[in-house]
Design an enzyme around this catalytic site. Structure first.
Site, PDB file in Angstrom:
ATOM      1  N   ASP A 157       0.853  -1.206   0.000  1.00 50.12           N
ATOM      2  CA  ASP A 157       0.000   0.000   0.000  1.00 50.12           C
ATOM      3  C   ASP A 157       0.884   1.249   0.000  1.00 50.12           C
ATOM      4  O   ASP A 157       0.636   2.199   0.745  1.00 50.12           O
ATOM      5  CB  ASP A 157      -0.951  -0.006   1.193  1.00 50.12           C
ATOM      6  CG  ASP A 157      -2.094   1.003   1.021  1.00 50.12           C
ATOM      7  OD1 ASP A 157      -2.313   1.486  -0.114  1.00 50.12           O
ATOM      8  OD2 ASP A 157      -2.759   1.323   2.020  1.00 50.12           O
ATOM      9  N   LYS A 159       2.159   4.676  -1.080  1.00 51.23           N
ATOM     10  CA  LYS A 159       1.549   5.878  -1.680  1.00 51.23           C
ATOM     11  C   LYS A 159       2.033   7.087  -0.894  1.00 51.23           C
ATOM     12  O   LYS A 159       2.540   6.937   0.231  1.00 51.23           O
ATOM     13  CB  LYS A 159       0.020   5.774  -1.632  1.00 51.23           C
ATOM     14  CG  LYS A 159      -0.531   5.504  -0.244  1.00 51.23           C
ATOM     15  CD  LYS A 159      -2.039   5.414  -0.253  1.00 51.23           C
ATOM     16  CE  LYS A 159      -2.563   4.960   1.082  1.00 51.23           C
ATOM     17  NZ  LYS A 159      -4.015   4.896   1.158  1.00 51.23           N
ATOM     18  N   ASN A 162       1.550   7.399   2.848  1.00 50.36           N
ATOM     19  CA  ASN A 162       2.295   6.515   3.752  1.00 50.36           C
ATOM     20  C   ASN A 162       3.787   6.814   3.756  1.00 50.36           C
ATOM     21  O   ASN A 162       4.556   6.122   4.396  1.00 50.36           O
ATOM     22  CB  ASN A 162       2.067   5.053   3.370  1.00 50.36           C
ATOM     23  CG  ASN A 162       0.644   4.619   3.630  1.00 50.36           C
ATOM     24  OD1 ASN A 162      -0.031   5.220   4.464  1.00 50.36           O
ATOM     25  ND2 ASN A 162       0.176   3.608   2.924  1.00 50.36           N
ATOM     26  N   ASP A 175       2.836   2.370   7.857  1.00 46.91           N
ATOM     27  CA  ASP A 175       1.604   1.662   7.521  1.00 46.91           C
ATOM     28  C   ASP A 175       1.863   0.283   6.916  1.00 46.91           C
ATOM     29  O   ASP A 175       1.838   0.101   5.694  1.00 46.91           O
ATOM     30  CB  ASP A 175       0.743   2.509   6.567  1.00 46.91           C
ATOM     31  CG  ASP A 175      -0.731   2.205   6.741  1.00 46.91           C
ATOM     32  OD1 ASP A 175      -1.047   1.107   7.254  1.00 46.91           O
ATOM     33  OD2 ASP A 175      -1.569   3.041   6.382  1.00 46.91           O
ATOM     34  N   THR A 205      -4.735   0.885  -2.235  1.00 39.38           N
ATOM     35  CA  THR A 205      -5.503   2.069  -2.559  1.00 39.38           C
ATOM     36  C   THR A 205      -5.731   2.042  -4.063  1.00 39.38           C
ATOM     37  O   THR A 205      -4.797   1.780  -4.822  1.00 39.38           O
ATOM     38  CB  THR A 205      -4.721   3.319  -2.121  1.00 39.38           C
ATOM     39  OG1 THR A 205      -4.481   3.197  -0.720  1.00 39.38           O
ATOM     40  CG2 THR A 205      -5.495   4.591  -2.397  1.00 39.38           C
TER      41      THR A 205
END
Ligand code: ADE
Length: 319
Positions: A157, A159, A162, A175, A205
């Site tokens: 995840d 991005k 994070n 995260d 996401t």
């Protein structure tokens, strides 16, 4: 079984003693050891507070999860996975888990406080990053991924939300609730596990999710390289490569590799992104088949960059 492959106890290397082992006994902390301040982050099953440790006057980010909520929402595996990953990490580009404790209602994760918050806020504030900033920050992410993958961990995840920034403006990735930990073989390399292929309910996401995840294929280091490609694109253009009116339309664009570069997009970055946003994960730059992470680090976009010195380099000013 693991018992038969374990080295005999006497042949195990002697671990250097930490401060806790050498005299100072490590006592479990409690909420009373901290003064809690403002909320600095909110997730679907946690709240992050800024807090100050009374004894040291040091600031931390404390992530609090309510046990009842975790159980009700069936999210206990996320917090267990996150702790498992945090305990393996020891690298300047990652948030560090300092302590964990609990009371009857809550779990507490005491984390490095990344004072400058999310990279995403800077992207929103500045619209786009210039080439030197994009080079620097995506290089730090690349180095962080090289470390993470060497431990057999896939973030899944990644991005700009994070990717946090420390006081000195270096990255601190966080995260790990949706991370995947692959077992490591005797050579220290991840072993291809014949895992049960679960109906891989979507993690991540929408805009950064890789085509293989959408196609229910098993987790792969390449998924993080796909996200890196999306992030490089976003830093330079100000918007995400695959974006549509809704999640379904976004997913359609991803599996069809439907994206284009805006006019004036840096030529070297364009070449790099085109080698990361590739449908087959094995064919992405940074994967073994394409020369591994050293080939990614040798890309022209990063020409002249001192990779080893990155953590000690003064970051270019974000503007
Ligand atoms: N928000 C969530 N986690 C954080 C952290 N470790 N530092 C700063 N802000 C955060």
């Amino acid at each position: 079984s693991s018992q038969t492959t374990d080295a005999p106890a006497e042949s195990k290397p002697i671990k250097a003693s930490t401060s806790a082992e050498a005299g100072k006994p490590r006592v479990k902390k409690s909420p009373n050891d901290f003064i809690f301040g403002k909320v600095i982050g909110e997730g679907s099953y946690s709240t992050v507070y800024l807090a100050k440790e009374v004894s040291s006057q040091k600031e931390f980010a404390i992530k609090i999860c309510e046990k009842k909520h975790l159980i009700r929402e069936r999210k206990t595996h996320f917090v267990m996975r996150e702790k498992e990953v945090f305990m393996k990490l020891d690298h300047p580009f990652f948030v560090k888990l300092a302590y964990t404790f609990q009371d009857s209602e809550r779990l507490y994760y005491v984390l490095t406080y990344a004072r400058n918050g999310e990279l995403l806020s800077y992207l929103h504030k500045l619209s786009v990053f210039d080439v030197p900033c994009t080079r620097f920050y995506t290089a730090e992410v690349t180095l962080a991924l090289e470390y993470l993958h060497s431990l057999g961990i896939i973030h899944r995840d990644l991005k700009p939300e994070n990717i946090l920034l420390s006081e000195d403006m270096h990255i601190k990735i966080t995260d790990f609730g949706t991370s995947k930990v692959l077992p490591l073989g005797e050579d220290g390399k991840p072993v291809a596990s014949s895992e049960i292929r679960r109906k891989n309910s979507f993690v991540g996401t929408a805009e950064y999710v890789s085509p293989e995840v959408l196609n229910n294929e098993p987790a792969n280091f390449g998924s993080d390289l796909w996200a890196l490609g999306c992030i490089i694109y976003q830093c330079l253009s100000g918007s995400m490569p695959f974006r549509a009116g809704n999640e379904y339309q976004t997913f359609q664009k991803i599996v069809r590799l439907e994206y284009s570069f805006p006019e004036g997009f840096n030529k070297d970055a364009k070449d790099l992104v085109s080698q990361l946003l590739v449908l087959d994960p094995e064919d992405r730059l940074g994967m073994p088949k394409t020369g591994g992470m050293s080939a990614l680090k040798a890309h022209r976009f990063y020409a002249g960059l001192d990779w080893a010195d990155l953590p000690n380099t003064t970051p270019p000013k974000l503007m």
